[in-house]
Write a protein that holds these residues in place. Structure first.
Motif, PDB file in Angstrom:
ATOM      1  N   GLU A  70       0.831  -1.204   0.000  1.00 21.56           N
ATOM      2  CA  GLU A  70       0.000   0.000   0.000  1.00 21.56           C
ATOM      3  C   GLU A  70       0.870   1.261   0.000  1.00 21.56           C
ATOM      4  N   ARG A  71       0.315   2.343  -0.525  1.00 15.32           N
ATOM      5  CA  ARG A  71       1.011   3.630  -0.525  1.00 15.32           C
ATOM      6  C   ARG A  71       0.936   4.275   0.864  1.00 15.32           C
ATOM      7  N   ILE A  73       2.193   7.970   2.625  1.00 11.84           N
ATOM      8  CA  ILE A  73       2.729   9.304   2.328  1.00 11.84           C
ATOM      9  C   ILE A  73       3.501   9.839   3.532  1.00 11.84           C
ATOM     10  N   VAL A  94       5.544   7.497  -0.596  1.00  9.33           N
ATOM     11  CA  VAL A  94       5.464   8.638  -1.507  1.00  9.33           C
ATOM     12  C   VAL A  94       5.800   9.874  -0.677  1.00  9.33           C
ATOM     13  N   ALA A 112      -1.444  14.386  -3.567  1.00  6.83           N
ATOM     14  CA  ALA A 112      -0.942  13.012  -3.477  1.00  6.83           C
ATOM     15  C   ALA A 112      -2.054  12.026  -3.142  1.00  6.83           C
ATOM     16  N   LYS A 115      -3.947  11.260  -6.268  1.00 12.49           N
ATOM     17  CA  LYS A 115      -3.160  10.503  -7.243  1.00 12.49           C
ATOM     18  C   LYS A 115      -2.865   9.071  -6.794  1.00 12.49           C
ATOM     19  N   TYR A 116      -2.586   8.888  -5.505  1.00 14.36           N
ATOM     20  CA  TYR A 116      -2.054   7.601  -5.045  1.00 14.36           C
ATOM     21  C   TYR A 116      -2.998   6.791  -4.157  1.00 14.36           C
ATOM     22  N   ASN A 117      -4.076   7.384  -3.684  1.00 12.88           N
ATOM     23  CA  ASN A 117      -5.009   6.678  -2.800  1.00 12.88           C
ATOM     24  C   ASN A 117      -4.269   5.972  -1.669  1.00 12.88           C
ATOM     25  N   PRO A 118      -3.566   6.708  -0.807  1.00  7.63           N
ATOM     26  CA  PRO A 118      -2.748   6.079   0.234  1.00  7.63           C
ATOM     27  C   PRO A 118      -3.590   5.411   1.311  1.00  7.63           C
ATOM     28  N   GLU A 305       9.417   7.583  -4.736  1.00  6.34           N
ATOM     29  CA  GLU A 305       8.625   8.464  -5.602  1.00  6.34           C
ATOM     30  C   GLU A 305       8.245   9.711  -4.808  1.00  6.34           C
ATOM     31  N   HIS A 306       8.152  10.839  -5.520  1.00  8.20           N
ATOM     32  CA  HIS A 306       7.853  12.079  -4.809  1.00  8.20           C
ATOM     33  C   HIS A 306       7.178  13.081  -5.742  1.00  8.20           C
TER      34      HIS A 306
END
Length: 347
Positions: A70-71, A73, A94, A112, A115-118, A305-306
């Motif tokens: 999973e993402r 942040i 991220v 973020a 875009k990434y659904n953390p 990634e950033h």
């Protein structure tokens, strides 16, 4: 040398250590239970679980939240443990930019999140300054992510009257020797959520699944419990020293400012100046310990990634910290102020 960090221990700690030695109960005893209960009460949460470091606190919190694949942040500016714990727990970090207070930028966090659904977001209360938890918690409700506070540097800090560590779904603290509550090594995972607490406990107690021994000793717990008693008093002294610096040091330095609604506890007093490296050298020549926290961004360490990191890229080249610990004498504070005024003329 005037040390940038200087933990001190007194007769109360010595007597507690002697008591533990004489009791023959050096782990999993009354002091550990007392410290966990005291720390939870101090934060205003139900649960506080001691572990052996702040890094492990972050790791176990993330394992309990099941972040594998999973993402997650994180902000660009923090100690490396913030991002390393994500990798160790199987998450995909991220990195987002920071705001003028050196904490996670909520505007970029929303970008973020879209875009990434953390699954998890880790705001860091860097240097003792609370992140903008109102904005972050609003985005948590909007996008459905879990908020794990990295409060390693923010013991006793507050945001609109609530302690850092009680503002998100759960939090992680460090009690390393440099922290506002020092016990040498150690950490805590804190939460008011019973379900999260149950999952955290599975990663601390043996039996549910393979786990590490992450316990602290009674010695650490006793030192932490005694240091906690004096935390507010010592934080007030840090704030007094910080106020002196802000009022006395040349405005050519960019001073830390306190976010609206925040109670900054100045784990570090961090200035900015374009001639940072030269200033540090001159201060050290004059017997004042000054250091950079931090010379790297988290994405640079592991190739994460950033998003664009405009503020953090600039800040990392300019930040440096000076002594602000509560044991500084008035003479030492004056020497630091005088030295900074003097070096400004030379750079």
């Amino acid at each position: 040398m005037i040390n940038i960090i200087e933990p001190r221990f007194f007769e109360e700690e010595k007597q507690a250590i002697i008591h533990i030695l004489e009791s023959h109960k050096i782990t999993r005893g009354e002091w550990t239970k007392f410290f966990e209960e005291s720390f939870a009460k101090y934060l205003g949460v139900k649960h506080a679980f001691t572990v052996c470091s702040g890094t492990v606190a972050l790791f176990i919190a993330l394992k309990a939240l099941k972040v594998e694949g999973e993402r997650v942040i994180v902000p660009a500016m923090s100690f490396m443990a913030t991002i390393d714990a994500v990798y160790l727990a199987g998450g995909i970090p991220v990195v987002v930019d920071v705001d003028e207070y050196y904490t996670m930028d909520p505007n970029q966090l929303e970008d973020a999140a879209k875009k990434y659904n953390p699954k998890v977001v880790i705001p860091v209360h860097l240097y003792g300054q609370p992140a903008d938890m109102h904005a972050i918690n609003y985005l948590s409700e909007k996008y459905g992510f879990i908020v794990l506070e990295d409060a390693a540097q923010a013991h006793g800090a507050e945001f609109f009257g609530k302690k850092t560590g009680s503002l998100g779904h759960l939090s992680a603290f460090s009690f390393y020797a440099s922290k506002n509550v020092p016990m040498g090594e150690g950490g805590v995972i804190a939460t008011d959520d019973d379900k999260i607490a149950k999952e955290v406990k599975k990663w601390i107690d043996f039996g549910e699944h393979p786990a590490f021994n992450v316990r602290i000793t009674e010695f650490q717990a006793a030192i932490g419990a005694i240091q906690l008693k004096y935390l507010d008093e010592r934080n007030r002294r840090r704030r007094e020293i910080a106020k002196r610096y802000s009022e006395s040091i040349n405005s050519n330095f960019i001073h830390p400012s306190e976010r609206e609604g925040a109670y900054h506890v100045y784990h570090l007093y961090t200035l900015r100046h374009k001639e940072r490296n030269r200033i540090i050298s001159l201060l050290k020549e004059n017997g004042i310990d000054a250091r950079v926290y931090y010379s790297y961004l988290l994405n640079e360490l592991r190739g994460a990634e950033h998003l664009p990191l405009t503020n953090a890229e600039r800040f990392k080249k300019e930040v440096f910290s000076i002594p602000v610990h509560p044991y500084l004498t008035e003479e030492e504070v004056e020497k630091i102020i005088h030295s900074l005024k003097a070096v400004e003329v030379l750079v």
